[in-house]
Design an enzyme around this catalytic site. Structure first.
Site, short mmCIF file in Angstrom:
data_model
loop_
_atom_site.label_atom_id
_atom_site.label_comp_id
_atom_site.label_asym_id
_atom_site.label_seq_id
_atom_site.Cartn_x
_atom_site.Cartn_y
_atom_site.Cartn_z
N ASP A 145 -2.23 -1.72 -6.31
CA ASP A 145 -1.13 -1.18 -5.51
C ASP A 145 0.17 -1.33 -6.31
OD1 ASP A 145 0.80 -0.58 -3.67
OD2 ASP A 145 0.17 -2.07 -2.20
N ILE A 146 0.82 -0.23 -6.58
CA ILE A 146 2.02 -0.26 -7.43
C ILE A 146 3.13 -1.10 -6.81
CG2 ILE A 146 3.18 1.82 -6.51
CD1 ILE A 146 3.64 2.64 -9.48
N VAL A 153 1.47 7.27 -2.14
CA VAL A 153 2.22 6.19 -2.77
C VAL A 153 3.64 6.13 -2.21
CG1 VAL A 153 3.02 7.49 -4.81
CG2 VAL A 153 2.58 5.05 -4.99
N ASP A 154 4.18 7.26 -1.83
CA ASP A 154 5.51 7.33 -1.23
C ASP A 154 5.56 6.48 0.05
OD1 ASP A 154 8.10 8.15 -0.80
OD2 ASP A 154 7.63 10.26 -0.45
N GLY A 159 -2.30 13.24 -6.18
CA GLY A 159 -2.85 12.98 -4.86
C GLY A 159 -2.72 14.21 -4.00
N TYR A 205 -0.51 16.42 -3.87
CA TYR A 205 -0.04 17.62 -4.58
C TYR A 205 -1.12 18.31 -5.42
CZ TYR A 205 4.86 17.08 -3.15
OH TYR A 205 6.04 17.03 -2.43
P1 ADP Z 1 1.60 13.37 -4.90
O1 ADP Z 1 2.13 13.90 -3.59
O2 ADP Z 1 2.63 13.42 -6.02
O3 ADP Z 1 0.30 13.97 -5.28
P2 ADP Z 1 0.33 10.93 -3.87
O4 ADP Z 1 1.05 9.74 -3.36
O5 ADP Z 1 -0.43 11.75 -2.88
O6 ADP Z 1 1.44 11.80 -4.65
O7 ADP Z 1 -0.66 10.49 -5.01
C1 ADP Z 1 -0.29 10.17 -6.32
C2 ADP Z 1 -1.27 9.17 -6.89
O8 ADP Z 1 -0.90 7.87 -6.42
C3 ADP Z 1 -2.72 9.38 -6.46
O9 ADP Z 1 -3.55 9.20 -7.61
C4 ADP Z 1 -2.96 8.27 -5.44
O10 ADP Z 1 -4.30 7.83 -5.45
C5 ADP Z 1 -2.05 7.18 -5.98
N1 ADP Z 1 -1.61 6.15 -5.03
C6 ADP Z 1 -1.54 6.19 -3.68
N2 ADP Z 1 -1.09 5.03 -3.19
C7 ADP Z 1 -0.84 4.23 -4.26
C8 ADP Z 1 -0.37 2.88 -4.43
N3 ADP Z 1 -0.03 2.13 -3.38
N4 ADP Z 1 -0.28 2.39 -5.70
C9 ADP Z 1 -0.60 3.13 -6.77
N5 ADP Z 1 -1.05 4.40 -6.68
C10 ADP Z 1 -1.17 4.94 -5.45
#
Ligand code: ADP
Length: 170
Positions: A10-11, A33-34, A120, A122
């Site tokens: 988890d970032i 992730v947002d 993700g 997008y």
């Molecule tokens: P986007 O809308 O730009 O596609 P997403 O958040 O849907 O962004 O996904 C971007 C990437 O981040 C995906 O590979 C997803 O699996 C990953 N992701 C989601 N949650 C987390 C997190 N807490 N930490 C790290 N990576 C994450």
């Protein structure tokens, strides 16, 4: 390239100076992730800070404090939605990484963690996003001496393997 690392996790839990968010152009918060970053940083205060920025065009990056994260800054990068690759998606994705790396240089930070921007919700195919991400980061690192660590933080093993494979390729 010794300064690049690939991690699974988890970032929001990483001890880095900059956490990069995969934001939307309204900087309104969202899923993926947002959502995780908003929850961990403190939803209300991050949303207030984002609101003052007045949105962010696709391919660009804006900065807020990181509030409850251990990071100093959150870089909100707005990646492109994948429409099949004919609408400038690779250039827009590259621009996110380039701008984030350039801002990291301006702010003199030592470490930055990227999620897989656009891969993700997008819909950007990971196997096409990984080379863009790594090439932009590598070329920025050649010019930036303050950054000691650039982390590609992945949610799952297959994404992490994609980065690792590309980094290990000749
Ligand atoms: P986007 O809308 O730009 O596609 P997403 O958040 O849907 O962004 O996904 C971007 C990437 O981040 C995906 O590979 C997803 O699996 C990953 N992701 C989601 N949650 C987390 C997190 N807490 N930490 C790290 N990576 C994450």
């Amino acid at each position: 390239m010794g300064r690049i690392e690939v991690l699974i996790g988890d970032i929001t839990g990483l001890s880095v100076d900059v956490v990069v968010n995969a934001a939307n152009s309204q900087l309104a918060g969202g899923g993926g992730v947002d959502g995780a970053i908003h929850r961990a940083a403190g939803h209300q205060q991050l949303q207030n800070a984002c609101r003052q920025l007045g949105g962010c065009p696709t391919g660009q990056v804006k900065v807020t404090p990181a509030f409850n994260l251990s990071a100093k800054y959150i870089f909100h990068a707005v990646g492109p939605v994948w429409y099949g690759g004919q609408r400038g998606e690779p250039a827009l994705l590259a621009s996110c990484y380039r701008q984030a790396m350039s801002l990291a240089g301006e702010l003199n930070v030592a470490s930055i963690a990227f999620p897989a921007i656009s891969c993700g919700i997008y819909g950007y195919p990971p196997e096409l996003a990984v080379p863009v991400a790594i090439e932009e980061v590598k070329s920025a690192l050649e010019k930036n001496c303050t950054l000691q660590r650039v982390i590609f933080c992945c949610c799952d093993q297959s994404m992490a393997e994609g980065y690792q494979r590309y980094l290990n390729s000749p």
